[in-house]
Design a protein around this motif. Structure first.
Motif, PDB file in Angstrom:
ATOM      1  N   SER A  38       0.830  -1.214   0.000  1.00  0.00           N
ATOM      2  CA  SER A  38       0.000   0.000   0.000  1.00  0.00           C
ATOM      3  C   SER A  38       0.861   1.259   0.000  1.00  0.00           C
ATOM      4  CB  SER A  38      -0.958   0.005   1.189  1.00  0.00           C
ATOM      5  OG  SER A  38      -0.233   0.059   2.402  1.00  0.00           O
ATOM      6  N   ASP A  39       1.988   1.228   0.746  1.00  0.00           N
ATOM      7  CA  ASP A  39       2.899   2.372   0.741  1.00  0.00           C
ATOM      8  C   ASP A  39       3.483   2.592  -0.655  1.00  0.00           C
ATOM      9  OD1 ASP A  39       2.519   2.691   3.464  1.00  0.00           O
ATOM     10  OD2 ASP A  39       4.374   1.630   4.005  1.00  0.00           O
ATOM     11  N   LEU A  40       3.894   1.491  -1.269  1.00  0.00           N
ATOM     12  CA  LEU A  40       4.464   1.572  -2.612  1.00  0.00           C
ATOM     13  C   LEU A  40       3.422   2.049  -3.616  1.00  0.00           C
ATOM     14  CD1 LEU A  40       6.944   1.087  -4.360  1.00  0.00           C
ATOM     15  CD2 LEU A  40       6.225  -1.292  -4.604  1.00  0.00           C
ATOM     16  N   GLY A  41       2.206   1.530  -3.507  1.00  0.00           N
ATOM     17  CA  GLY A  41       1.138   1.942  -4.417  1.00  0.00           C
ATOM     18  C   GLY A  41       0.833   3.423  -4.325  1.00  0.00           C
ATOM     19  N   SER A  42       0.781   3.950  -3.103  1.00  0.00           N
ATOM     20  CA  SER A  42       0.490   5.380  -2.960  1.00  0.00           C
ATOM     21  C   SER A  42       1.655   6.231  -3.450  1.00  0.00           C
ATOM     22  CB  SER A  42       0.126   5.728  -1.519  1.00  0.00           C
ATOM     23  OG  SER A  42       1.216   5.514  -0.663  1.00  0.00           O
ATOM     24  N   ALA A  43       2.890   5.758  -3.254  1.00  0.00           N
ATOM     25  CA  ALA A  43       4.052   6.494  -3.753  1.00  0.00           C
ATOM     26  C   ALA A  43       4.053   6.509  -5.285  1.00  0.00           C
ATOM     27  CB  ALA A  43       5.341   5.875  -3.223  1.00  0.00           C
ATOM     28  N   ILE A  44       3.680   5.398  -5.898  1.00  0.00           N
ATOM     29  CA  ILE A  44       3.614   5.331  -7.367  1.00  0.00           C
ATOM     30  C   ILE A  44       2.511   6.255  -7.883  1.00  0.00           C
ATOM     31  CG2 ILE A  44       2.986   3.833  -9.311  1.00  0.00           C
ATOM     32  CD1 ILE A  44       4.585   1.602  -7.881  1.00  0.00           C
ATOM     33  N   SER A  94      16.358   9.090   1.753  1.00  0.00           N
ATOM     34  CA  SER A  94      16.893   8.296   2.861  1.00  0.00           C
ATOM     35  C   SER A  94      15.783   7.929   3.839  1.00  0.00           C
ATOM     36  CB  SER A  94      17.997   9.072   3.584  1.00  0.00           C
ATOM     37  OG  SER A  94      17.475  10.273   4.100  1.00  0.00           O
ATOM     38  N   GLY A  95      16.096   7.013   4.725  1.00  0.00           N
ATOM     39  CA  GLY A  95      15.156   6.582   5.753  1.00  0.00           C
ATOM     40  C   GLY A  95      14.091   5.654   5.193  1.00  0.00           C
ATOM     41  N   PRO A  96      13.114   5.275   6.012  1.00  0.00           N
ATOM     42  CA  PRO A  96      12.047   4.372   5.567  1.00  0.00           C
ATOM     43  C   PRO A  96      11.248   4.949   4.397  1.00  0.00           C
ATOM     44  CG  PRO A  96      12.033   4.565   7.953  1.00  0.00           C
ATOM     45  CD  PRO A  96      13.018   5.571   7.441  1.00  0.00           C
ATOM     46  N   ALA A  97      10.947   6.247   4.471  1.00  0.00           N
ATOM     47  CA  ALA A  97      10.215   6.874   3.364  1.00  0.00           C
ATOM     48  C   ALA A  97      11.071   6.880   2.105  1.00  0.00           C
ATOM     49  CB  ALA A  97       9.803   8.294   3.731  1.00  0.00           C
ATOM     50  N   GLY A  98      12.381   6.991   2.280  1.00  0.00           N
ATOM     51  CA  GLY A  98      13.293   6.971   1.142  1.00  0.00           C
ATOM     52  C   GLY A  98      13.304   5.624   0.443  1.00  0.00           C
ATOM     53  N   ALA A  99      13.229   4.543   1.224  1.00  0.00           N
ATOM     54  CA  ALA A  99      13.200   3.202   0.625  1.00  0.00           C
ATOM     55  C   ALA A  99      11.953   3.025  -0.227  1.00  0.00           C
ATOM     56  CB  ALA A  99      13.261   2.136   1.718  1.00  0.00           C
ATOM     57  N   ILE A 100      10.837   3.555   0.248  1.00  0.00           N
ATOM     58  CA  ILE A 100       9.596   3.480  -0.524  1.00  0.00           C
ATOM     59  C   ILE A 100       9.720   4.316  -1.787  1.00  0.00           C
ATOM     60  CG2 ILE A 100       7.142   4.096  -0.505  1.00  0.00           C
ATOM     61  CD1 ILE A 100       7.244   3.487   2.565  1.00  0.00           C
ATOM     62  N   ALA A 101      10.264   5.532  -1.636  1.00  0.00           N
ATOM     63  CA  ALA A 101      10.429   6.423  -2.783  1.00  0.00           C
ATOM     64  C   ALA A 101      11.363   5.817  -3.828  1.00  0.00           C
ATOM     65  CB  ALA A 101      10.949   7.779  -2.323  1.00  0.00           C
ATOM     66  N   ILE A 102      12.418   5.155  -3.387  1.00  0.00           N
ATOM     67  CA  ILE A 102      13.360   4.520  -4.319  1.00  0.00           C
ATOM     68  C   ILE A 102      12.653   3.422  -5.104  1.00  0.00           C
ATOM     69  CG2 ILE A 102      15.378   2.999  -4.442  1.00  0.00           C
ATOM     70  CD1 ILE A 102      16.574   4.702  -2.130  1.00  0.00           C
ATOM     71  N   GLU A 103      11.931   2.560  -4.410  1.00  0.00           N
ATOM     72  CA  GLU A 103      11.222   1.478  -5.097  1.00  0.00           C
ATOM     73  C   GLU A 103      10.171   2.022  -6.056  1.00  0.00           C
ATOM     74  OE1 GLU A 103      11.739  -1.857  -5.295  1.00  0.00           O
ATOM     75  OE2 GLU A 103      13.572  -1.280  -4.274  1.00  0.00           O
ATOM     76  N   ALA A 104       9.438   3.041  -5.623  1.00  0.00           N
ATOM     77  CA  ALA A 104       8.411   3.637  -6.486  1.00  0.00           C
ATOM     78  C   ALA A 104       9.050   4.263  -7.727  1.00  0.00           C
ATOM     79  CB  ALA A 104       7.615   4.687  -5.715  1.00  0.00           C
ATOM     80  N   GLN A 105      10.154   4.956  -7.528  1.00  0.00           N
ATOM     81  CA  GLN A 105      10.843   5.591  -8.651  1.00  0.00           C
ATOM     82  C   GLN A 105      11.354   4.551  -9.641  1.00  0.00           C
ATOM     83  OE1 GLN A 105      13.208   9.378  -8.267  1.00  0.00           O
ATOM     84  NE2 GLN A 105      14.874   7.896  -8.270  1.00  0.00           N
ATOM     85  N   ARG A 106      11.946   3.479  -9.143  1.00  0.00           N
ATOM     86  CA  ARG A 106      12.435   2.422 -10.034  1.00  0.00           C
ATOM     87  C   ARG A 106      11.282   1.769 -10.793  1.00  0.00           C
ATOM     88  NH1 ARG A 106      16.900  -0.794  -6.334  1.00  0.00           N
ATOM     89  NH2 ARG A 106      18.349   0.947  -6.122  1.00  0.00           N
ATOM     90  N   GLU A 107      10.176   1.543 -10.108  1.00  0.00           N
ATOM     91  CA  GLU A 107       9.007   0.947 -10.761  1.00  0.00           C
ATOM     92  C   GLU A 107       8.466   1.867 -11.847  1.00  0.00           C
ATOM     93  OE1 GLU A 107       5.930  -1.450 -11.943  1.00  0.00           O
ATOM     94  OE2 GLU A 107       7.673  -1.992 -10.723  1.00  0.00           O
ATOM     95  N   MET A 108       8.410   3.158 -11.566  1.00  0.00           N
ATOM     96  CA  MET A 108       7.926   4.122 -12.565  1.00  0.00           C
ATOM     97  C   MET A 108       8.865   4.191 -13.758  1.00  0.00           C
ATOM     98  SD  MET A 108       5.006   5.485 -12.115  1.00  0.00           S
ATOM     99  CE  MET A 108       5.156   6.870 -13.219  1.00  0.00           C
ATOM    100  N   ILE A 109      10.156   4.156 -13.525  1.00  0.00           N
ATOM    101  CA  ILE A 109      11.112   4.158 -14.630  1.00  0.00           C
ATOM    102  C   ILE A 109      10.858   2.952 -15.519  1.00  0.00           C
ATOM    103  CG2 ILE A 109      13.559   3.834 -15.226  1.00  0.00           C
ATOM    104  CD1 ILE A 109      14.222   5.592 -12.743  1.00  0.00           C
ATOM    105  N   ALA A 110      10.679   1.780 -14.924  1.00  0.00           N
ATOM    106  CA  ALA A 110      10.433   0.560 -15.700  1.00  0.00           C
ATOM    107  C   ALA A 110       9.114   0.658 -16.468  1.00  0.00           C
ATOM    108  CB  ALA A 110      10.427  -0.658 -14.775  1.00  0.00           C
ATOM    109  N   ARG A 111       8.063   1.156 -15.836  1.00  0.00           N
ATOM    110  CA  ARG A 111       6.750   1.264 -16.495  1.00  0.00           C
ATOM    111  C   ARG A 111       6.787   2.220 -17.684  1.00  0.00           C
ATOM    112  NH1 ARG A 111       2.080   1.819 -11.836  1.00  0.00           N
ATOM    113  NH2 ARG A 111       2.488  -0.162 -10.814  1.00  0.00           N
TER     114      ARG A 111
END
Length: 183
Positions: A38-44, A94-111
């Motif tokens: 859910s965190d990743l989905g909202s970040a995306i 950085s931090g927990p929010a940064g980990a979510i942002a990194i994953e969301a950013q990588r997913e968006m780049i791939a999409r």
């Protein structure tokens, strides 16, 4: 000139990380630790909304037009295409929010990369599929395209900017003032 230095730094970072990341995963490390769906989905969704507000600049339109004008029939040009999505260097996240942002950013780049490639594949034969270079950590692709491929990229909602991928040789006249050696 600032765009080229920034682009070079991003590309260099992407090339280094392409070599380093498999080592981390081989050791069992993952950027995804603590990231929920859910965190990743909202970040995306947030990145998608921000991307929808991004507009191509007049300079980018000019670069597309210049490349199309110079294109000669079936002769392919190497290009770097900036994908339409917001981007921040992973080191700034950085931090927990940064980990979510990194994953969301990588997913968006791939999409967005997949969508742009689907545009190219579905609308033209004006690109060299063997030349396609994807960057996992930065919002760019490298590809060789002819005039029809450039036109598809110009018309695609997923391409924000373009630059001819060419070799630039250093010169003293450009580097001396840049580093302040003339003072």
């Amino acid at each position: 000139m600032r765009f080229r230095r920034g682009l070079f730094g991003l590309l260099l970072f992407g090339l280094v990380m392409t070599r380093v990341e498999p080592i981390f995963y081989a050791l069992g490390a993952s950027v995804q630790s603590g990231v929920t769906g859910s965190d990743l989905g909202s970040a995306i969704r947030s990145l998608e909304e921000e991307a929808s507000r991004m507009k191509r600049t007049a300079g980018a339109d000019r670069r597309f037009s210049d490349l199309i004008e110079r294109a000669n029939g079936e002769i392919a040009q190497s290009c770097l295409v900036r994908l339409r999505l917001p981007y921040r260097a992973e080191g700034e996240l950085s931090g927990p929010a940064g980990a979510i942002a990194i994953e969301a950013q990588r997913e968006m780049i791939a999409r967005v990369r997949r969508q742009l490639v689907n545009d190219l594949v579905g609308k033209t034969t004006g690109f060299d599929p063997d030349s396609f270079k994807e960057f996992r950590y930065i919002p760019f692709i490298g590809v060789r395209v002819n005039r029809s491929g450039l036109e598809v990229l110009r018309d695609s909602q997923f391409a924000l900017d373009i630059q001819e991928d060419s070799v630039s040789f250093p010169s003293v006249t450009g580097s001396v003032p840049l580093v302040g050696a003339d003072k």
